[in-house]
Structure formats: C-alpha cells, structure tokens
Design a protein around this motif. Structure first.
Motif, mmCIF file in Angstrom:
data_model
loop_
_atom_site.group_PDB
_atom_site.id
_atom_site.type_symbol
_atom_site.label_atom_id
_atom_site.label_comp_id
_atom_site.label_asym_id
_atom_site.label_seq_id
_atom_site.Cartn_x
_atom_site.Cartn_y
_atom_site.Cartn_z
ATOM 1 N N THR A 6 45.932 -6.769 45.959
ATOM 2 C CA THR A 6 45.841 -8.192 45.616
ATOM 3 C C THR A 6 44.421 -8.687 45.394
ATOM 4 O O THR A 6 44.234 -9.887 45.165
ATOM 5 N N HIS A 7 43.438 -7.790 45.440
ATOM 6 C CA HIS A 7 42.072 -8.297 45.299
ATOM 7 C C HIS A 7 41.187 -7.272 44.582
ATOM 8 O O HIS A 7 40.542 -6.428 45.207
ATOM 9 N N VAL A 8 41.183 -7.381 43.262
ATOM 10 C CA VAL A 8 40.401 -6.477 42.415
ATOM 11 C C VAL A 8 39.537 -7.312 41.476
ATOM 12 O O VAL A 8 39.984 -8.326 40.943
ATOM 13 N N HIS A 9 38.299 -6.887 41.301
ATOM 14 C CA HIS A 9 37.389 -7.547 40.370
ATOM 15 C C HIS A 9 37.047 -6.595 39.230
ATOM 16 O O HIS A 9 36.894 -5.383 39.443
ATOM 17 N N VAL A 10 36.904 -7.141 38.048
ATOM 18 C CA VAL A 10 36.309 -6.408 36.922
ATOM 19 C C VAL A 10 35.345 -7.365 36.237
ATOM 20 O O VAL A 10 35.553 -8.586 36.245
ATOM 21 N N TRP A 11 34.287 -6.805 35.669
ATOM 22 C CA TRP A 11 33.350 -7.658 34.937
ATOM 23 C C TRP A 11 32.597 -6.864 33.881
ATOM 24 O O TRP A 11 32.359 -5.670 34.025
ATOM 25 N N ALA A 12 32.305 -7.556 32.803
ATOM 26 C CA ALA A 12 31.454 -7.040 31.726
ATOM 27 C C ALA A 12 30.368 -8.085 31.541
ATOM 28 O O ALA A 12 30.608 -9.164 30.990
ATOM 29 N N ARG A 13 29.178 -7.805 32.020
ATOM 30 C CA ARG A 13 28.160 -8.850 32.147
ATOM 31 C C ARG A 13 27.601 -9.332 30.818
ATOM 32 O O ARG A 13 27.043 -10.426 30.750
ATOM 33 N N ALA A 14 27.793 -8.558 29.762
ATOM 34 C CA ALA A 14 27.389 -9.053 28.449
ATOM 35 C C ALA A 14 28.294 -10.199 28.008
ATOM 36 O O ALA A 14 27.882 -11.074 27.235
ATOM 37 N N TRP A 245 37.865 -4.201 45.593
ATOM 38 C CA TRP A 245 37.136 -3.284 44.715
ATOM 39 C C TRP A 245 36.543 -4.096 43.563
ATOM 40 O O TRP A 245 37.180 -5.029 43.063
ATOM 41 N N PRO A 246 35.324 -3.809 43.097
ATOM 42 C CA PRO A 246 34.418 -2.763 43.556
ATOM 43 C C PRO A 246 33.445 -3.212 44.640
ATOM 44 O O PRO A 246 32.569 -2.445 45.045
ATOM 45 N N VAL A 247 33.578 -4.470 45.124
ATOM 46 C CA VAL A 247 32.646 -4.944 46.148
ATOM 47 C C VAL A 247 32.706 -4.051 47.375
ATOM 48 O O VAL A 247 31.692 -3.841 48.049
#
Length: 301
Positions: A6-14, A245-247
């Motif tokens: 229930t707690h997943v992060h994804v990011w693309a900083r561009a 994830w991924p923290v």
C-alpha cells in the motif's frame, strides 16, 4: 498469502522534481525510480509472485505529480490505486478531482495525501477551512492518507472523529520516535495512536518504521512495541502492509522489511494476517480485486 503493497513511490525528476531528496544523507534514493525498478526489487526479494497489487503514493504537493502517477498506473495491472495530491482548500477542488478522474488512469485515484509533516503546528488539520477540505474528500469518495509527525496524531484523531464518512489512513503509524529509544515518548505516541484508532473510519500502515529507527543498527524487535500497539489499537482488519519503497532503501530493503512484519505478526490467525497483507487495503481504498480471497492459505506467511 498474497500482498497489496500500500505504499510505493515512483518518480522521474525531469518530469516532477523531488527537492526533498538530500543527495548527501539520502544517496541511496538520489536517482529516479520506476515501476520496473520496483519489480526488480521484488524479484530480488523472492516475493514478486506474492505482490499482486500496489498503491502509488505522492511525495510532493503537485497536481503534475498526480497526473504522472495516474499515467504510470494506466499502463500497469499491478498498480491498483494512486494516492495523489490536490489542493483541498481550492474552491474548485471538485472540478479538479473530476478532471483527474477523466485522465488515463484516473479511475485508479483512490486517495489524497498532503505533507502535513512539513507544516508548523498541526498544519492542514488545524486550518480554518479544514472542514471544507475533508467535506470535499467525502463528496469525492476518496481516502485521506495522513503523513504526519507523532506530535500531530492527537489533532488527526480529532479530525477523524469529526468526519466519520471519510476514511483516514495513517502512514507509517504516525512516525513513532523509535530512534530516541525513549519509552516515555513512545508511550505518549501510543496513547495518541489509540485515540486516533478509536474512530472506526481509521486505518494505519505498517510501513516506514525502519526509517524512523537508527538506519544502520535497527533490528526487528525495535519495532515490536509499535507494531503490537497498532494491532491492539486497530485490530488486523484496519492494518495494512506498506513497503515505503524506495525510501526503505535508506535503512534496508524490501526482503528485510517484509520479513520483519512477518515476524511481528506471525502469531495472528490466518484471517488476521490476510487482512494485514491484503484485505484491509482492499477495504480502505475500495480496490476491485479478488486476489485477497484467492491468496488465503497459499504459501507465504
């Protein structure tokens, strides 16, 4: 047993900057992370088959990030929900939620989160127009994820009690002060957690605790008191697993955190464990899936 993470992060900083990542103290997460990277982490852990669903969670106050997360979710069968961000105090918030729901992946918008932990005092929880914000969530049928400090839980308890038709999900158990190893502070946290849990519209995530402890020396038993307090306060039917994830890479990996939750909840009966791994998430976020029932009794916990 099958799992909804229930707690997943994804990011693309561009696309969406993440200014909160400190390259010195957070070197382990100072890069982009995609759903493919998450799948690789699951495969490395040996639990890829068990994780049948995930919920993506926002990191910054940005509707652009919410749009990005919905677009990612649109192309994934594993991603079952998105907890995004909108300005809940905006008079046009209803229209904004409708706009987001009309986007690709918009049907997967299941909740909203606001970074209350970064705000002074009780932040949004004590804002003069807070009732407006939570009324908007009620109209939209969206859950509210609480990312708060331990000192803000008491205010969260008052707000949850005042808005019984909104589902409140407490991230990371409200960040118990594990690194202090101060039992008086932990007892104060526990009392506030129980007050929050006394409202039946509240849920909590077994997530993020390793990051609240000493990153390099924590052990599973360091989490025993907060996990036991949470089980006693919410019951398994309102507790859910989250990897953060991924923290979590700051203080371990997916395999270690999953094993920790397994060890600390292994004494519960099968139906209770299934709630924590799958069923509670299904109810809190109104996820349309049968995996929880199908996964009961399968290899795993």
């Amino acid at each position: 047993m099958y799992i909804i993470d229930t707690h997943v992060h994804v990011w693309a900083r561009a696309e969406v900057p993440q200014p909160w990542i400190d390259p010195d103290t957070m070197a382990a997460i100072d890069r982009d992370f995609s759903p493919t990277n998450y799948t690789e982490a699951l495969e490395e852990s040996g639990h890829a088959e068990r994780v049948r669903g995930t919920v993506l969670v926002q990191t910054v106050h940005s509707t652009e990030e919410t749009e990005y997360l919905l677009s990612v979710a649109a192309g994934s069968t594993r991603i079952r929900g998105v907890v995004g961000w909108v300005d809940l105090l905006d008079p046009e918030v209803d229209a904004e939620v409708a706009r987001l729901r009309a986007l690709a992946g918009g049907s997967k918008l299941v909740g909203i989160r606001h970074q209350i932990q970064e705000e002074e005092g009780d932040g949004l929880l004590a804002h003069p127009r807070a009732d407006q914000a939570f009324d908007a969530l009620e109209r939209a049928g969206l859950a509210f994820d609480l990312v708060i400090r331990a000192d803000q839980i008491e205010a969260a308890a008052r707000v949850a009690a005042a808005h019984p038709r909104v589902t409140f999900v407490l991230d990371h158990l409200g960040k118990p002060p594990l690194a202090t190893k101060n039992q008086l502070l932990l007892d104060e946290w526990a009392g506030n957690l129980r007050r929050f849990a006394s409202s039946p519209n509240t849920f909590a995530k077994l997530s993020g605790l390793s990051v609240e402890a000493n990153w390099s020396t924590w052990e599973a038993m360091d989490m025993a008191f907060p996990v036991a307090t949470a089980v006693d306060s919410f019951g398994a039917e309102r507790l859910m697993f989250g990897s953060d994830w991924p923290v979590l890479r700051l203080a371990g990996d997916f395999r270690r955190w999953l094993a920790t939750v397994e060890a600390l909840t292994g004494h519960l009966v099968e139906n209770q464990r299934n709630d924590i791994w799958c069923g509670s998430a299904q109810r809190a976020y109104q996820l349309d899936m049968t995996d929880c029932e199908e996964g009961q009794g399968h290899a795993g916990v």
